[in-house]
Every structure is written in structure tokens, then in C-alpha cells.
Scaffold this motif. Structure first.
Motif, mmCIF file in Angstrom:
data_model
loop_
_atom_site.group_PDB
_atom_site.id
_atom_site.type_symbol
_atom_site.label_atom_id
_atom_site.label_comp_id
_atom_site.label_asym_id
_atom_site.label_seq_id
_atom_site.Cartn_x
_atom_site.Cartn_y
_atom_site.Cartn_z
ATOM 1 N N PRO A 485 24.157 15.064 40.261
ATOM 2 C CA PRO A 485 25.398 15.573 39.668
ATOM 3 C C PRO A 485 26.287 16.175 40.757
ATOM 4 N N VAL A 486 27.522 15.727 40.807
ATOM 5 C CA VAL A 486 28.434 16.201 41.848
ATOM 6 C C VAL A 486 29.664 16.806 41.174
ATOM 7 N N ASP A 487 29.666 18.118 41.107
ATOM 8 C CA ASP A 487 30.785 18.813 40.480
ATOM 9 C C ASP A 487 31.978 18.729 41.437
ATOM 10 N N THR A 488 33.057 18.144 40.959
ATOM 11 C CA THR A 488 34.175 17.814 41.839
ATOM 12 C C THR A 488 35.503 18.333 41.279
ATOM 13 N N ALA A 489 36.349 18.858 42.167
ATOM 14 C CA ALA A 489 37.689 19.270 41.732
ATOM 15 C C ALA A 489 38.706 18.750 42.730
ATOM 16 N N ILE A 490 39.941 18.608 42.267
ATOM 17 C CA ILE A 490 41.013 18.159 43.153
ATOM 18 C C ILE A 490 42.133 19.191 43.134
ATOM 19 N N PHE A 491 42.552 19.603 44.330
ATOM 20 C CA PHE A 491 43.610 20.607 44.461
ATOM 21 C C PHE A 491 44.841 19.994 45.122
ATOM 22 N N ASP A 492 45.964 20.604 44.871
ATOM 23 C CA ASP A 492 47.224 20.218 45.519
ATOM 24 C C ASP A 492 47.304 20.952 46.860
ATOM 25 N N SER A 493 47.499 20.194 47.945
ATOM 26 C CA SER A 493 47.417 20.815 49.276
ATOM 27 C C SER A 493 48.523 21.832 49.525
ATOM 28 N N VAL A 494 49.618 21.744 48.794
ATOM 29 C CA VAL A 494 50.714 22.680 49.041
ATOM 30 C C VAL A 494 50.640 23.890 48.118
ATOM 31 N N THR A 495 50.495 23.645 46.816
ATOM 32 C CA THR A 495 50.511 24.767 45.879
ATOM 33 C C THR A 495 49.125 25.390 45.698
ATOM 34 N N GLY A 496 48.089 24.645 46.040
ATOM 35 C CA GLY A 496 46.733 25.159 45.838
ATOM 36 C C GLY A 496 46.278 25.054 44.393
ATOM 37 N N GLU A 497 47.108 24.430 43.558
ATOM 38 C CA GLU A 497 46.789 24.316 42.138
ATOM 39 C C GLU A 497 45.657 23.299 41.906
ATOM 40 N N MET A 498 44.787 23.588 40.943
ATOM 41 C CA MET A 498 43.731 22.622 40.625
ATOM 42 C C MET A 498 44.306 21.565 39.694
ATOM 43 N N LEU A 499 44.131 20.298 40.050
ATOM 44 C CA LEU A 499 44.754 19.224 39.281
ATOM 45 C C LEU A 499 43.762 18.494 38.380
ATOM 46 N N ALA A 500 42.491 18.537 38.748
ATOM 47 C CA ALA A 500 41.478 17.856 37.935
ATOM 48 C C ALA A 500 40.119 18.407 38.319
ATOM 49 N N SER A 501 39.188 18.344 37.388
ATOM 50 C CA SER A 501 37.808 18.675 37.758
ATOM 51 C C SER A 501 36.862 17.935 36.832
ATOM 52 N N GLN A 502 35.715 17.533 37.389
ATOM 53 C CA GLN A 502 34.774 16.746 36.606
ATOM 54 C C GLN A 502 33.391 16.780 37.238
ATOM 55 N N MET A 503 32.359 16.712 36.388
ATOM 56 C CA MET A 503 30.991 16.587 36.884
ATOM 57 C C MET A 503 30.682 15.103 37.012
ATOM 58 N N LEU A 504 30.654 14.613 38.251
ATOM 59 C CA LEU A 504 30.323 13.198 38.467
ATOM 60 C C LEU A 504 28.805 13.067 38.504
ATOM 61 N N LEU A 505 28.305 11.912 38.076
ATOM 62 C CA LEU A 505 26.862 11.699 38.174
ATOM 63 C C LEU A 505 26.609 10.413 38.957
ATOM 64 N N LEU A 506 26.142 10.605 40.212
ATOM 65 C CA LEU A 506 25.798 9.445 41.047
ATOM 66 C C LEU A 506 24.375 9.044 40.708
ATOM 67 N N THR A 507 24.179 7.815 40.230
ATOM 68 C CA THR A 507 22.813 7.406 39.879
ATOM 69 C C THR A 507 22.334 6.252 40.759
ATOM 70 N N LYS A 508 23.252 5.701 41.586
ATOM 71 C CA LYS A 508 22.888 4.547 42.407
ATOM 72 C C LYS A 508 22.929 4.936 43.875
ATOM 73 N N ASP A 509 22.600 3.986 44.742
ATOM 74 C CA ASP A 509 22.688 4.248 46.178
ATOM 75 C C ASP A 509 24.108 4.615 46.572
ATOM 76 N N GLN A 510 25.082 3.914 45.962
ATOM 77 C CA GLN A 510 26.470 4.306 46.205
ATOM 78 C C GLN A 510 27.342 3.929 45.030
ATOM 79 N N ASP A 511 28.458 4.642 44.909
ATOM 80 C CA ASP A 511 29.323 4.415 43.752
ATOM 81 C C ASP A 511 30.714 4.985 44.037
#
Ligand code: ARG
Ligand code: ZN
Length: 857
Positions: A485-511
Motif C-alpha cells: 500500500p502506497v499512500d500518495t498525495a499530490i501538491f501544487d508546487s507554488v501554492t502548496g495546496e493538496m490536489l489529490a490523495s489516494q492509497m495505491l496498492l501495488l500488487t505486481k512487480d511494477q505498475d
């Protein structure tokens, strides 16, 4: 007898016990030189097979079956067991054995602890100590009801066993007795008895179900006033388990006993926990904030075992993580509710990285659920406990609060009163979410996965690519992809605002994972923050730019990843070749300026540098501890330099406070100690005087110890005066003297000769694990000295010495050298010889098992 190939036990060979024990009556009578143990077992056949009772170091005096004394040809006796040749389906077995707790230095079974007024007898039965008290099917899947009578001279006024007190009285000859009955069926490893002369602190708690519970903490007269923190912790833990897991306590009495000689932290015996003094005693004058908070966590840990471990126990010792991993996760969550959650996570992860990752990367690597072992005591490890907790945490995060609770409710409902397996645990949780079953490989596969990743932008879409690899640990199957499980968020580099967040689940060698519709401000780019809150126990290698890491330090809202962003900059610097640390020191300065008043503890932790031991992990070969330390020292000096214009003001602004035991006050004290150390590192004018003043005006141990450590580590002129003063103030407080020894040992300028000098003192006691650890576990955290020829020799001579008296301790000390193969070839040759020479002399299974792995792994 020496150097035999010790026998391995395999999980695949598990068979259920052929007999149940319906009831057991014990009578333990203590005399000056020995104890006699009478036992009466009611047994009932469940399957075909022999009736085998386990026993070790017991002197059998008589054995009767159904009231008839057995003749020698009716049973077989060896060093480990007693086998009946002909057992009926229903029978009563009565044995009388003599044991000598007075000379039992292994601290397993019934043993003597302390001296003089503080002489006492206590038990440690987990995992296989009960067989050193009487003949019994000593395995966790045999649950039964215990009645225990204790008889001893009246100078031992305290006679305790599990359950409820049902009778007490005199027997003449200046002796007395108590009888205890424990209504809950339990495995023998949860049995406990205490014969001592202790004071008691009492309180009470009414459970959510309306049961009035008597709470008692027992300690020596000298220490009884240091039990209030522990008592409060117990009440907090009882309430917390009701609120968070719906679990209430089930007996009328809960007792905690403090003992000074104990191999580990504490033990969750049913209704009668036995604690190392270091994990229960606490007072502002004698206990640092860090130790005091640890007391709270350990009290909670043992209390939580009442449900996760005692009411639902392990089928066999391969399942140890079932109770320990879950219980550590529970105590970590509890502790996080009593201080900054980010700091709690930082500490748990720092421990995981420096100790568990090292274990997983070395010759003693093993799965969270091992498939074989020689000596189960060797498996009370960071992997079972801490990595075990991380697996439960991944599940809890993946399921979310409600579903996880639904799953744990199902676990308690299904398996209460039973001895179960990891598969049972996952099967109960999977009623809430079927992805749970994907996690079984985490229990089977050793090694720390490396998670690498990158992000790219495509219009208003952000794509995060992730990949995993785990090293192939020798003697195990080739590694497979694990669910991460990879808890991930995305921020705006200028305002610092959080734009999205999600718990990703990597189950394979790569995805690849896609975030659509990311709306950036003018001129901004997305800053991705992955593995927030350390959502999986992996090593991370993500393509952050240094500038984006500095941005995350500034605006990541999740405290752990804010700290992590700085740590990543720190690691890049340490393993890079540049001497310019400006980006790092600027980010640090800005963040601390913001945080120091609102979350001083987190602010203090932002100064963390990975320990030398943790840095060692980067090397599979040609590890040079001197070079690693030099680079780390250099960064510390640069940080100190860069902040030298503000540290004095910051330190002064924290002032001299009256002692308070709040998270905020603890945070300010920690920050003060960090700033003092930094001022001394930077050579700020008058910093020496500040250290002396802080020591003299200290309101509590944290301030005094912080100053003492700074004075010692920076080798200040008046060092010896303060070392002597500290000693004379606390000479009758054993735990403080342990701290005093550790403070001296930990300084990088303290040589192996000086450390050997500390060990030659009259008050250095090889039979008291706390004392031995104060010096040797501290040395283990100083790689430069540890790996010197003299350091290795000192460590191995301690192992050899303890091998005969306390094998469990001996084996634990040996683990400090588990990564010897990563050194360069010259020291390796010398160490290998030393290990091989120890292998010819060592006697205990504990030490031999580890030596075998270290030399062949
Ligand atoms: N179950 C205890 C705990 O983690 C550990 C005791 C183990 N003791 C031992 N000697 N192996 O809470
Ligand atoms: Zn535990």
C-alpha cells in the motif's frame, strides 16, 4: 556434548496434542535452598499417541497415576521429557519435583531476583519456562484451569499467582501460604508466581461491562513511589481498549510486579504481569521523558495482550507474531493517541529501519512467521515484533477504521478461548475485505522490499510508476511480488495546496497509477509525496528532485513525510560527494522556525540524522564505519554552523520551566537538549556554561541527563565533576546508574579500554541484564568501536561468559555482530576466526543456532 548440530523444529511437523489437561493443581513450597513443586494433572485423551510431559532441570521425587505410585519400568525419563508407557484415556498424574530457583541464573522458570531486602522469587514461563517448574505438556495449544498454592517463610510477605485469591493462612514454622484460582483456561506460558517482600500501590477501574477491577502495582519499598505513571498508564490502556476495540478486562484483579532481574521488557502473564523495573518505574527525578513514555507503552502492550495473546493465543511458537505483531501495532496506536502522532510514527519507523531492516539484511534474516527454529527464545526479534506490527498496520490502513474494526470484532468473536494461527487471523479479517488474503506472503518472505518509483505529467494527468524488488535471502524460495500500500498525495508546487490523495496498492512487480484532472496554479508543477505515514515497511527510492523535497518539508501536511523529506535530503547528502548542504539546512531552519512553538517535539525530531548503525545498512560489502561516521559528523557540523545564529535564541526562548508531564512540555525539553547539543557542536560562545547551568538547574531527569550527555559527548572541561556528581546523587537508584554507564559508553571518544573499565567496576553485575545491556547494547550502537578488533573481542568474551549462565542474553548480545560479512576483507578474516573459535566452546542452543547462521548465512 559440545558443538552438536542442534535439532531444528519445523512448522510443517505440527501435530495437535494427544491429551488435554482438564485441570491442574500446583503447590510450590519454597525453602532456603530449594523449592518443592507438587502437581496434579487431570488428563483426557483426544488423539492416539503417547503421553509425554516436558521437563527440564527437574529432580523427580515421585510420580503417581490414579493414586498409584509408578515403578521405573512404567515410564521413561530423559533430560527433556517424561513419557508414560501405557496411558489410559482418562487419568490423574501426580508428580513431586525439586527445583533450585536460588541458583537459576537463566531467568527462565522460577528464579531468584535481587538481593538483601529486595530478594524475591519470580517466574518467566514464556516461551518454555514452565517445564523448568514441573512436568507438563508445556506448549501453547494446551489450555487449562490452574489452582496454585504458594508456601514460603513469612519474611516473604507477598505470595501471588494468577487469578483470584481464594485462601491464605499460616502453616506454622514461621511459614504461610496463599491459594489462587484462575477461572480462565490458559496455556502454561502465561502461568506466573511471585514470592517476595513488596509494597503495593492500589487503585480500581470499572469496566464498560460494569466489572469492578482491583488494580495493584507491586514494587520494593524503595521504589513504590515510582509506580504512579504505570498505574495511570494501566487505566488509560483499559479505557483505550474498550473505546477502540470494544475489549473489556475479564477478571476482578490485575496485578503488575516489578523485578530488577529480567531478560526482556515485561511479561503478560494472565492477571499477573511481571515487569522489568526499567519498564514500570518512573519518577520525574529519576526517569527521562523517553523512558517514562516507554513505561506507558509497555504497560499498555502487556495489558493489550489480555485479548491479543491470552484470550486468543498462539497454536504453536511459529505463530508468535500473531500475538506480538498485533499487540505492538495496538500499543503503537495507543501511544500515538497520547502525543504527536507524527512523532510516534517517526520513532516507530526509526526503530524499524535501524534494527529490523538490519536484521532482514543480515545473516539472521527470517520471515515474520518462521518455518523452522532451533531455539524459540532466539525468535523474539525485531522482525516478529516490529515487522509483524507493520503488516497489521498495512491491513488496518487498507481497510480503514470501520472495516478493520469489523474484522477484529470477527477475530475476537470466532477465536476467543482458542489457540490459533496467522491464517486464522487473516481469515477473520477478510470478512471485511477479501484483499486481506493477499497479505499472507508478507508473513512468509524474509527481506525488505525496495520500492522504486517516479512520476510524470501528461496534460492534467499525473502518472505514478512504481516497482518492487526483494533480495533473495539464501535458503528461501525466490521472492515474489508483495501487496504494497502506497499512500500518495499530490501538491501544487507554488501554492502548496493538496490536489489529490489516494492509497495505491501495488500488487505486481511494477505498475502505473493515474491521477486525472489535476488543476495546477500558474507556473506550478505537481509535487508527488509517496509512502505517506510510511504506509509499508519498504526501502523507498523515488525520483524526487531536491527542490521538491525541500517543498515537501515546507508544505506536506502529514508530519511523518515532512520529516521523511528532510531525511531523504540528509541521506542524499550523506551518500553524495557534495559539501554543500544549503538546500537541506535552509529547509530545516524554515520548518523548525514554524514548528518550534506548535509542535516542539516534531521540531526536535527534524534534526534527526540516521544512526551510524542505520547508515551501515547501505553497504553489502567494504563497509567502513570510520568513513561513515566522519561523513555523518561533517553534516552535523554543517547543520550546527548554518543554525549557529539562531540556536542560542531558540534555546533561551524555551527558558527554565517548572516540571510538567504533558506532551508539549516533553517536546520543549527534547528540543532544548537538541539545541544544547547543536550549540556545543557549533562552538557557540558560552555553550559550555549553558550545559553546566542546565545540569545544575534541572527540574527533572530529562534536563539533567540531556546536559550530562552533552557534557560527556563534547568532552567539556568539567566533565569528570559532573559524572561524579551524577553518580553520587543517584548511587542507590540502579536504573539511573544504568543510564550513567550508558551515557559514558555512548560517547564516541570513549575507548574499548574505558568501556572494559566500566565493566570491571564492583557494581557491574553479569546476572542483571539491565546492567549488562547498559554497556554492551550501547557499544553495539557505536560501530567504529564495535568493529575494532578489541570491540569484537570484548563483545564475544561477554557472549562466552553468559553462554553458561544466561544463554538467552548471550545470544542477544551476539546479534550485534550479525552483519560482520559486510566489512572489508581484513577485519572479516579476524572476526571469522573468532566466531569459529567461539563455536567450538559454546554450549547453549541459543548461541550455537546464531553462530551457525552467522557463519553459513
Ligand atoms: N511476551 C512478552 C512480550 O512481548 C515477551 C516475553 C518473552 N520473554 C522471554 N524470555 N522470551 O510482551
Ligand atoms: Zn508482547
Amino acid at each position: 556434548m559440545t558443538n552438536q548440530q542442534p535439532t531444528k523444529i519445523y512448522l510443517k511437523d505440527y501435530t495437535p496434542p494427544s491429551f488435554d489437561v482438564t485441570k491442574v493443581d500446583l503447590d510450590i513450597q519454597l525453602f532456603d535452598e530449594y523449592a518443592t513443586v507438587y502437581s496434579k494433572l487431570l488428563m483426557h485423551r483426544r488423539y492416539d499417541g503417547k503421553l509425554v510431559l516436558l521437563g527440564r532441570s527437574l529432580e523427580l521425587q515421585s510420580i503417581c497415576v490414579n493414586g498409584k505410585s509408578l515403578s521405573a519400568d512404567e515410564y521413561t525419563l530423559d533430560d527433556e521429557s517424561l513419557t508414560l508407557h501405557d496411558a489410559a484415556d482418562e487419568l490423574t498424574i501426580e508428580t513431586v519435583v525439586r527445583i533450585t530457583p536460588q541458583t537459576n541464573t537463566t531467568l527462565e522458570g522460577l528464579y531468584q531476583s535481587g538481593q538483601g531486602d529486595e530478594l524475591m522469587f519470580v517466574t518467566q514461563c514464556e516461551p518454555e519456562g514452565f517445564r523448568k517448574i514441573t512436568y507438563f505438556p508445556d506448549r501453547p495449544d494446551v489450555l487449562t484451569e490452574y489452582t496454585t498454592r504458594l508456601e514460603a517463610p513469612k519474611r516473604f510477605k507477598t505470595l501471588l499467582a494468577n487469578g483470584n485469591l481464594i485462601e491464605s493462612g499460616d502453616v506454622g514454622d514461621d511459614r504461610h501460604f496463599t491459594i489462587w484460582h484462575d477461572p480462565t483456561k490458559k496455556p502454561s506460558y502465561l502461568f506466573a508466581a511471585v514470592i517476595a517482600n513488596l509494597e503495593v500501590l492500589s487503585d480500581s477501574y470499572t469496566t464498560i461491562e460494569g466489572r469492578d477491577v482491583l488494580l495493584e502495582v507491586y514494587a520494593s519499598a524503595h521504589d513504590i513511589d515510582k509506580c504512579h505513571v504505570g498505574m495511570q498508564a494501566l487505566k488509560d490502556a483499559m479505557k483505550w481498549d474498550e473505546d477502540n476495540y470494544g475489549r473489556a478486562y475479564d477478571l476482578d484483579r490485575y496485578m503488575i510486579v516489578a523485578t530488577s532481574q529480567f531478560n526482556m521488557g515485561a511479561m503478560e502473564n494472565k492477571g499477573l504481569n511481571i515487569f522489568n523495573t526499567s519498564c514500570v518505574l518512573s519518577s520525574p527525578e529519576t526517569t527521562s521523558d523517553e523512558r517514562s513514555f516507554n513505561v506507558k507503552s509497555v504497560i499498555a502492550h502487556e495489558y493489550f495482550h489480555n485479548w491479543t495473546g491470552n484470550r486468543i493465543t498462539c497454536r504453536d511458537w511459529f505463530q508468535l507474531c500473531l500475538k506480538e505483531g498485533f499487540t505492538v501495532f495496538r500499543d503503537q496506536s495507543f501511544s500515538g493517541d497520547f502525543r504527536s502522532k507524527a512523532v510516534q510514527r517517526i520513532e516507530d519507523v526509526a526503530l524499524l529501519r535501524s534494527a529490523q531492516f538490519a536484521e532482514d539484511a543480515g545473516t539472521l534474516a527470517h520471515p515474520v512467521r518462521p518455518e523452522s527454529f532451533v531455539e524459540i527464545n532466539n525468535f523474539y526479534t525485531m522482525t516478529i515484533y516490529e515487522k509483524g506490527a507493520e503488516i497489521v498496520r498495512m491491513l488496518a490502513n487498507l481497510l480503514g477504521k470501520e472495516k478493520f474494526r469489523q474484522g477484529t470484532d470477527e477475530y475476537f468473536r470466532r477465536y476467543d478461548g482458542m489457540a490459533v494461527t496467522v491464517e486464522d487471523f487473516l481469515s477473520a479479517l477478510s470478512v471485511a475485505d477479501e484483499r486481506v488474503s493477499l497479505f499472507m506472503p508478507w508473513y512468509r518472505q524474509p527481506g525488505t522490499p525496495v520500492l522504486s518509483g517516479s512520476s510524470r505529467i501528461d496534460g492534467d494527468t499525473v502518472v505514478v510508476s512504481l516497482a518492487q524488488v526483494t533480495r533473495h535471502v539464501p535458503n528461501y524460495d525466490a521472492p515474489i511480488a508483495l501487496p504494497i500500500p502506497v499512500d500518495t498525495a499530490i501538491f501544487d508546487s507554488v501554492t502548496g495546496e493538496m490536489l489529490a490523495s489516494q492509497m495505491l496498492l501495488l500488487t505486481k512487480d511494477q505498475d502505473e497509477f493515474v491521477f486525472d484532472g489535476i488543476q495546477l496554479s500558474d507556473g506550478a508543477h505537481p509535487v508527488v509525496s509517496v509512502l505517506r505515514n510510511f504506509s509499508a515497511p519498504v526501502k523507498l527510492d523515488f525520483n524526487y528532485t531536491d527542490e521538491d523535497l525541500a517543498r515537501l518539508v515546507a508544505f506536506e501536511t502529514e508530519g511523518f513525510n515532512q520529516w521523511q523529506a528532510l531525511q531523504t535530503l540528509v541521506n542524499r547528502w550523506l551518500f553524495g560527494n557534495s559539501d554543500d548542504a544549503a538546500i537541506l539546512t535552509d529547509a530545516l531552519k524554515t520548518a523548525v522556525t514554524k514548528l518550534k512553538d506548535t509542535d516542539p517535539m516534531l521540531a526536535a525530531r527534524l534534526f534527526d540524522l540516521p544512526s551510524e548503525k542505520e547508515l551501515a545498512m547501505a553497504y553489502d560489502t567494504d563497509y567502513d564505519p570510520v568513513a561513515v561516521k566522519a561523513r555523518r559528523d561533517k553534516l552535523k557540523a554543517l547543520i550546527a554552523q548554518a543554525l549557529s545564529d539562531v540556536v542560542s535564541d531558540w534555546y533561551a526562548s524555551l527558558g527554565n520551566e517548572v516540571y510538567a508531564d504533558t506532551p508539549d512540555a516533553r517536546g520543549r525539553r527534547l528540543l532544548k537538549n537538541v539545541l544544547l547539543d547543536l550549540s556545543l557542536t557549533a562552538g557557540v560562545d558560552g555553550a559550555d556554561a549553558l550545559a553546566y547551568e542546565q545540569y545544575k538547574n534541572a527540574s527533572c531527569m530529562s534536563e539533567r541527563l540531556g546536559a550530562l550527555i552533552a557534557i560527556i559527548h563534547h568532552n567539556l572541561e568539567q566533565k569528570q565533576t559532573f559524572i561524579d556528581d551524577f553518580y553520587s546523587r543517584f548511587s542507590d537508584e540502579d536504573l539511573v546508574i544504568d543510564t550513567w554507564l550508558a551515557a559514558q559508553t555512548s560517547a564516541s571518544h570513549t575507548s574499548i579500554d574505558e568501556i572494559a573499565g566500566l565493566m570491571a567496576r564492583d557494581d557491574f553485575d553479569w546476572n542483571t541484564p539491565n546492567r549488562v545491556r547498559a554497556v554492551l547494547s550501547t557499544l553495539a550502537a557505536k560501530p567504529v568501536q564495535l568493529w575494532s578488533e578489541a570491540g569484537v573481542a570484548l563483545c564475544l568474551s561477554a557472549v562466552e561468559r553468559l553462554d553458561g549462565s544466561n544463554p538467552l542474553m548471550a545470544a542477544r548480545l551476539l546479534t550485534a555482530l550479525a552483519r560482520w560479512q559486510t566489512l572489508s576483507s581484513e577485519p572479516k578474516v579476524v572476526i571469522k576466526q573468532k566466531l569459529e573459535s567461539l563455536q567450538t566452546k559454546a554450549k547453549s542452543k541459543n548461541v550455537l543456532e546464531f553462530l551457525g547462521n552467522m557463519l553459513n548465512g
